[in-house]
Write a protein that holds these residues in place. Structure first.
Motif, PDB file in Angstrom:
ATOM      1  N   VAL A  30       0.858  -1.187   0.000  1.00 46.26           N
ATOM      2  CA  VAL A  30       0.000   0.000   0.000  1.00 46.26           C
ATOM      3  C   VAL A  30       0.896   1.240   0.000  1.00 46.26           C
ATOM      4  O   VAL A  30       2.020   1.204   0.501  1.00 46.26           O
ATOM      5  CB  VAL A  30      -0.954   0.050   1.212  1.00 46.26           C
ATOM      6  CG1 VAL A  30      -2.014  -1.022   1.116  1.00 46.26           C
ATOM      7  CG2 VAL A  30      -0.191  -0.055   2.522  1.00 46.26           C
ATOM      8  N   ILE A  31       0.387   2.311  -0.594  1.00 42.46           N
ATOM      9  CA  ILE A  31       1.084   3.596  -0.618  1.00 42.46           C
ATOM     10  C   ILE A  31       0.394   4.519   0.371  1.00 42.46           C
ATOM     11  O   ILE A  31      -0.835   4.666   0.333  1.00 42.46           O
ATOM     12  CB  ILE A  31       1.042   4.219  -2.026  1.00 42.46           C
ATOM     13  CG1 ILE A  31       1.692   3.282  -3.045  1.00 42.46           C
ATOM     14  CG2 ILE A  31       1.738   5.582  -2.031  1.00 42.46           C
ATOM     15  CD1 ILE A  31       1.440   3.689  -4.483  1.00 42.46           C
ATOM     16  N   VAL A  32       1.175   5.132   1.249  1.00 45.72           N
ATOM     17  CA  VAL A  32       0.618   6.025   2.269  1.00 45.72           C
ATOM     18  C   VAL A  32       1.309   7.379   2.176  1.00 45.72           C
ATOM     19  O   VAL A  32       2.543   7.452   2.170  1.00 45.72           O
ATOM     20  CB  VAL A  32       0.791   5.443   3.689  1.00 45.72           C
ATOM     21  CG1 VAL A  32       0.150   6.360   4.720  1.00 45.72           C
ATOM     22  CG2 VAL A  32       0.181   4.037   3.771  1.00 45.72           C
ATOM     23  N   LYS A  33       0.533   8.439   2.096  1.00 47.78           N
ATOM     24  CA  LYS A  33       1.081   9.800   2.076  1.00 47.78           C
ATOM     25  C   LYS A  33       0.868  10.411   3.464  1.00 47.78           C
ATOM     26  O   LYS A  33      -0.264  10.619   3.905  1.00 47.78           O
ATOM     27  CB  LYS A  33       0.359  10.643   1.011  1.00 47.78           C
ATOM     28  CG  LYS A  33       0.680  12.144   1.055  1.00 47.78           C
ATOM     29  CD  LYS A  33       2.101  12.436   0.612  1.00 47.78           C
ATOM     30  CE  LYS A  33       2.398  13.942   0.643  1.00 47.78           C
ATOM     31  NZ  LYS A  33       1.604  14.717  -0.328  1.00 47.78           N
ATOM     32  N   GLN A  56       0.305  -0.525  11.358  1.00 46.26           N
ATOM     33  CA  GLN A  56       0.434  -1.952  11.632  1.00 46.26           C
ATOM     34  C   GLN A  56      -0.772  -2.491  12.387  1.00 46.26           C
ATOM     35  O   GLN A  56      -1.186  -3.639  12.183  1.00 46.26           O
ATOM     36  CB  GLN A  56       1.722  -2.209  12.403  1.00 46.26           C
ATOM     37  CG  GLN A  56       2.970  -2.008  11.542  1.00 46.26           C
ATOM     38  CD  GLN A  56       4.258  -2.063  12.344  1.00 46.26           C
ATOM     39  OE1 GLN A  56       4.296  -1.674  13.517  1.00 46.26           O
ATOM     40  NE2 GLN A  56       5.331  -2.545  11.712  1.00 46.26           N
ATOM     41  N   MET A  57      -1.355  -1.662  13.246  1.00 43.30           N
ATOM     42  CA  MET A  57      -2.579  -2.085  13.938  1.00 43.30           C
ATOM     43  C   MET A  57      -3.703  -2.328  12.941  1.00 43.30           C
ATOM     44  O   MET A  57      -4.439  -3.308  13.041  1.00 43.30           O
ATOM     45  CB  MET A  57      -2.993  -1.029  14.958  1.00 43.30           C
ATOM     46  CG  MET A  57      -2.103  -0.954  16.187  1.00 43.30           C
ATOM     47  SD  MET A  57      -2.621   0.355  17.330  1.00 43.30           S
ATOM     48  CE  MET A  57      -4.277  -0.216  17.773  1.00 43.30           C
ATOM     49  N   ALA A  58      -3.831  -1.446  11.946  1.00 41.37           N
ATOM     50  CA  ALA A  58      -4.840  -1.654  10.912  1.00 41.37           C
ATOM     51  C   ALA A  58      -4.548  -2.928  10.130  1.00 41.37           C
ATOM     52  O   ALA A  58      -5.466  -3.678   9.770  1.00 41.37           O
ATOM     53  CB  ALA A  58      -4.881  -0.450   9.973  1.00 41.37           C
ATOM     54  N   ALA A  93      -8.603   1.840   6.186  1.00 36.95           N
ATOM     55  CA  ALA A  93      -8.463   1.689   7.636  1.00 36.95           C
ATOM     56  C   ALA A  93      -7.223   2.426   8.137  1.00 36.95           C
ATOM     57  O   ALA A  93      -7.238   3.041   9.216  1.00 36.95           O
ATOM     58  CB  ALA A  93      -8.382   0.206   7.997  1.00 36.95           C
ATOM     59  N   ILE A  94      -6.125   2.384   7.371  1.00 36.09           N
ATOM     60  CA  ILE A  94      -4.915   3.109   7.750  1.00 36.09           C
ATOM     61  C   ILE A  94      -5.194   4.603   7.800  1.00 36.09           C
ATOM     62  O   ILE A  94      -4.781   5.303   8.734  1.00 36.09           O
ATOM     63  CB  ILE A  94      -3.775   2.796   6.754  1.00 36.09           C
ATOM     64  CG1 ILE A  94      -3.321   1.339   6.915  1.00 36.09           C
ATOM     65  CG2 ILE A  94      -2.587   3.740   6.959  1.00 36.09           C
ATOM     66  CD1 ILE A  94      -2.342   0.881   5.840  1.00 36.09           C
ATOM     67  N   GLN A  95      -5.903   5.109   6.801  1.00 32.77           N
ATOM     68  CA  GLN A  95      -6.190   6.542   6.740  1.00 32.77           C
ATOM     69  C   GLN A  95      -7.131   6.975   7.858  1.00 32.77           C
ATOM     70  O   GLN A  95      -6.920   8.003   8.507  1.00 32.77           O
ATOM     71  CB  GLN A  95      -6.787   6.903   5.383  1.00 32.77           C
ATOM     72  CG  GLN A  95      -7.054   8.393   5.198  1.00 32.77           C
ATOM     73  CD  GLN A  95      -7.427   8.745   3.776  1.00 32.77           C
ATOM     74  OE1 GLN A  95      -7.456   7.897   2.894  1.00 32.77           O
ATOM     75  NE2 GLN A  95      -7.713  10.019   3.544  1.00 32.77           N
ATOM     76  N   SER A  96      -8.166   6.185   8.107  1.00 31.74           N
ATOM     77  CA  SER A  96      -9.138   6.571   9.139  1.00 31.74           C
ATOM     78  C   SER A  96      -8.550   6.462  10.543  1.00 31.74           C
ATOM     79  O   SER A  96      -9.033   7.124  11.474  1.00 31.74           O
ATOM     80  CB  SER A  96     -10.390   5.702   9.028  1.00 31.74           C
ATOM     81  OG  SER A  96     -10.088   4.333   9.255  1.00 31.74           O
ATOM     82  N   GLY A  97      -7.496   5.644  10.697  1.00 31.64           N
ATOM     83  CA  GLY A  97      -6.909   5.449  12.010  1.00 31.64           C
ATOM     84  C   GLY A  97      -5.779   6.395  12.349  1.00 31.64           C
ATOM     85  O   GLY A  97      -5.188   6.306  13.438  1.00 31.64           O
ATOM     86  N   ASP A  98      -5.436   7.323  11.445  1.00 35.78           N
ATOM     87  CA  ASP A  98      -4.317   8.232  11.684  1.00 35.78           C
ATOM     88  C   ASP A  98      -4.595   9.558  10.980  1.00 35.78           C
ATOM     89  O   ASP A  98      -4.592   9.630   9.747  1.00 35.78           O
ATOM     90  CB  ASP A  98      -3.019   7.605  11.155  1.00 35.78           C
ATOM     91  CG  ASP A  98      -1.777   8.401  11.535  1.00 35.78           C
ATOM     92  OD1 ASP A  98      -1.925   9.545  12.012  1.00 35.78           O
ATOM     93  OD2 ASP A  98      -0.663   7.879  11.342  1.00 35.78           O
ATOM     94  N   SER A  99      -4.817  10.605  11.743  1.00 39.47           N
ATOM     95  CA  SER A  99      -5.128  11.920  11.166  1.00 39.47           C
ATOM     96  C   SER A  99      -3.948  12.508  10.394  1.00 39.47           C
ATOM     97  O   SER A  99      -4.116  13.469   9.642  1.00 39.47           O
ATOM     98  CB  SER A  99      -5.546  12.897  12.279  1.00 39.47           C
ATOM     99  OG  SER A  99      -4.489  13.047  13.224  1.00 39.47           O
ATOM    100  N   ASN A 100      -2.745  11.929  10.560  1.00 36.95           N
ATOM    101  CA  ASN A 100      -1.562  12.402   9.846  1.00 36.95           C
ATOM    102  C   ASN A 100      -1.480  11.840   8.424  1.00 36.95           C
ATOM    103  O   ASN A 100      -0.614  12.229   7.643  1.00 36.95           O
ATOM    104  CB  ASN A 100      -0.299  12.011  10.624  1.00 36.95           C
ATOM    105  CG  ASN A 100       0.963  12.606  10.032  1.00 36.95           C
ATOM    106  OD1 ASN A 100       0.957  13.744   9.561  1.00 36.95           O
ATOM    107  ND2 ASN A 100       2.044  11.835  10.047  1.00 36.95           N
TER     108      ASN A 100
END
Length: 356
Positions: A29-32, A51-53, A91-98
């Motif tokens: 996955v790509i995360v910005k 990692q939790m997600a 899930a990664i995006q919703s779990g981290d406002s950064n």
């Protein structure tokens, strides 16, 4: 010749054909991240949230590499379907406002040309119905002074092509995909992309090497008027081979870096090209609408004055449902047959600008 001629697709039971296609899977996955513009790693606490997600989705995530400008590639310990990877990314995006955005690092694959039995005679250059009227165009331009980046499988040093090659780059970091024993480097030679049955995950048939990048490069700029092989459409142009596709295809994140680099942009850890391309050719694609990572790279290339040309795709479907065919600001090219009508395999729709 410089054409890697491919046979037309086999006919037969549709279910058997579908089973032999490579499944839509990815292990990245790509995360910005908003606050990691120049970081080579992700802060441990930040990575832990992703990692939790991943744990909730049944995968373990690790940091693969930084792409620059806050973009990072995270790798899973197993392949998921693209839909499952998209759910994980959400899930990664919703779990981290950064997190500014997160999306699957989709696998793109070559768009093979389907060939008429008379293909070797190059009717598509001169015939009125389905041809390019290339001889008339050559009176105006042969492409001299233009560099075209062929973002594909790399190239072979073909006798009818090598004089028109300028230095390129290999952007494949995964050694399984690269098939050349190493990661990213300045050697864009194509070692082949053959795969055994089911080697790419799921159920699919074995495939021989396509040599697709050499085929595309020859189409564009095979040396002409040399009594060897074929003519190129823009035989006065130079080709910059940029390798992004190997065994089982190629990752979106590598393709995006190649778009940036070939157009004269900056990619972390890669020396800038001395011959930025005026045109980028991407005869590749995958299902699903244009993603943010690819669109951002295209926007950057266009800001540097580069024209981006992409394949509509060969699935007899609406190009709006394929990437990069559906991206904004690109010239999406469909195919016609010898009579001038749409080729039976070609994608179509409002995303298409040119048919040839």
């Amino acid at each position: 010749t410089a054409w890697a001629v491919q046979p037309p697709p086999a006919t037969g039971n549709a279910a058997t054909a579908a089973a032999s296609e490579m499944p839509e899977l990815t292990d990245r996955v790509i995360v910005k991240y908003r606050n990691a513009a120049n970081a080579s790693q992700v802060d441990p606490a930040t990575l832990a949230k992703a990692q939790m997600a991943g744990n909730r989705s049944g995968v373990r995530l690790s940091h693969q590499r930084a792409r620059g400008d806050g973009n990072h590639v995270l790798r899973m310990d197993k392949r998921l379907t693209v839909d499952q990877a998209r759910t994980l990314a959400q899930a990664i995006q919703s779990g981290d406002s950064n997190v500014e955005y997160a999306e699957p690092d989709r696998i793109m694959r070559i768009q093979l040309v389907q060939n008429d039995p008379s293909y070797a005679s190059q009717w598509h250059y001169y015939e009125t119905a389905g041809g390019l009227t290339a001889p008339t165009a050559w009176d105006k331009s042969t492409g001299a002074g233009i560099t075209v980046a062929v973002i594909d499988t790399g190239y072979r040093p073909h006798a009818d092509l090598v004089a028109n090659i300028v230095p390129g780059y290999d952007f494949i970091g995964d050694t399984f995909v690269s098939n050349d024993g190493n990661g990213r480097d300045a050697d864009a030679l194509d070692p082949g992309d053959a795969v055994a049955a089911n080697e790419c995950g799921g159920t699919h048939a074995a495939q021989s090497s396509s040599w697709h990048g050499t085929h595309v490069a020859g189409t564009i700029a095979a040396v002409t008027n040399n009594a060897v092989g074929v003519a190129g459409v823009a035989y006065g142009a130079k080709v910059m081979p940029v390798r992004v596709l190997g065994k089982c295809g190629g990752y979106t994140s590598d393709i995006a870096d190649a778009i940036t680099w070939a157009s004269g942009g900056t990619v972390s850890g890669v020396t800038a090209t001395a011959t930025p391309a005026r045109v980028l050719n991407l005869s590749l694609g995958g299902s699903g609408a244009c993603d943010t990572t690819t669109q951002t790279a295209i926007n950057g290339a266009r800001s540097r004055g580069t024209v981006v040309v992409v394949a509509a795709g060969n699935s007899n479907a609406d190009a709006a449902n394929y990437s990069p065919a559906s991206c904004s600001g690109v010239i999406t090219v469909a195919a016609v047959g010898r009579t001038g009508g749409r080729a039976y395999y070609s994608n179509y729709g409002a995303s298409v600008e040119v048919a040839a």
